[in-house]
Write an enzyme that holds these catalytic residues in place. Sequence first.
Site, mmCIF file in Angstrom:
data_model
loop_
_atom_site.group_PDB
_atom_site.id
_atom_site.type_symbol
_atom_site.label_atom_id
_atom_site.label_comp_id
_atom_site.label_asym_id
_atom_site.label_seq_id
_atom_site.Cartn_x
_atom_site.Cartn_y
_atom_site.Cartn_z
ATOM 1 N N LYS A 85 -94.301 -5.768 47.476
ATOM 2 C CA LYS A 85 -93.348 -5.034 48.244
ATOM 3 C C LYS A 85 -92.240 -4.494 47.193
ATOM 4 C CE LYS A 85 -88.872 -5.955 50.896
ATOM 5 N NZ LYS A 85 -88.204 -6.818 51.551
ATOM 6 N N GLU B 104 -75.243 -9.923 55.169
ATOM 7 C CA GLU B 104 -76.237 -11.002 54.446
ATOM 8 C C GLU B 104 -75.416 -11.701 53.451
ATOM 9 O OE1 GLU B 104 -80.346 -10.613 51.683
ATOM 10 O OE2 GLU B 104 -79.601 -8.961 53.040
#
Length: 461
Positions: A215, A264
């Site tokens: 990724k 976040e």
Amino acid sequence: MNRKLTATRKSQVKMDSHAVRFFTETIDAGRISPLAFFEAGESCYQDKRFYWQNADKTMTLVGIGHATVLTSDSVEERFQHISTAWNRLRAALIKEEKDMEPVLFGGFSYDPKSIKEAEWDAFPSAYFVVPSFQLTIKNGKTTISINLVTESDEAAEEFNRLRDERDRLIHIAQVEDFNLLAKPVVVSIEEIAKDNYMQAVADVTDKINEGIAEKVVIARSVQLNFAEEVPAVTALHHISNEQQESYHFGLQKDGQLFFGATPERLIEISNGRAYSACVAGSIKRGKSAVEDRQFGEELLEDHKNREEHQYVVNMISQVFQAFCTNIAMPKAPKLMKIRDIQHLFTPIEGTVEQGTDIFNLVQALHPTPALGGVPTNVSMEMIRSVENMDRGYYAAPIGWTDTAGNGEFAVAIRSALLDGNHAYLYAGGGIVADSEADKEYDETWVKFRPVMRALGGKLNG
């Protein structure tokens, strides 16, 4: 409000006149709007202010002026440089029990090895400040502290001058009209290197399919141009008002404001307990409650997003195992729903081992796979190679710590760099084996939306 230095402080003033001493004093401030206090510093401290509010609204911080500034241009040792300098200051602190703990606020760049774009020239790889005047709203109680870092023989006189200035700032915040300005007028929106972004996504997807990485997060930017200069308080007011569920932050330096509303959390330490959040995998909000629930269920069952999320869970849990004990984490993610987007979310917590400070954890956690990739070193090299952009402080740790060792850092996504009558917005997404460039491009617009809206821009209304 004025009072003399206490006996404890007086004795310290007379001792070691050439040693650094760190004084603080706190008073109760009644009810003061944090943004009104921020704006009170506009005329004299325009480039020396910060703003922070956590996602659950239990902690708000405003800093005006600089008692001291800690910076680092190091690539490998920047976290240790700030930690070491802060520990020296903490050791020099003189406070009474009733005084609030002074805070150190700032951030790190995403990648000191990346190319350097002109808009980020003012920001070193680490930039932190202790404010001269610190407003703290904690669990509904508002206090204002003076912080003084000095080697001077005239510390008492310096402190008295700071008291007078504190009272002036409080009076402005309480009495003078605070006119919330309308949203800026956007005259144009420029996509920066869109073709490069589309090609980068395609190239990275090919390399992932070749097994080079699992990724890689690829980001891009857009530039907003305004009819006139945008005041910092205007940007902070609108982003805070429209993104209620997020962390709100703003950091000024050299005429610029880096600000945003991120969902976040990277790391929090409170009374020896550490908390983090695994946030990765996203889908848009529905136009109705039924459609919204359907999208949420689709996200929970989507293989690509669950895989992307698991990379983050694996990495953050490994960091907690290295630095913490008594770790608690649910087995499956749940949904985090904010105004424009919903994410997969897994919380984690643990007891911090002795000798570990918040900078140890920030260094170990940054960048998470949600903003970098897997494996970390390979993904970072690929980002440097294909992204062709300086992320600056975007997607990097921003936050605070105090002299007691508590603190909280968020991941600075949903963010922008405001520079006069321009703003640079940043957004990205995780690229995996089955990613499609067009869909990734569309997702970045969803992520641009919170800051875009706060600054007066419109995307499909």
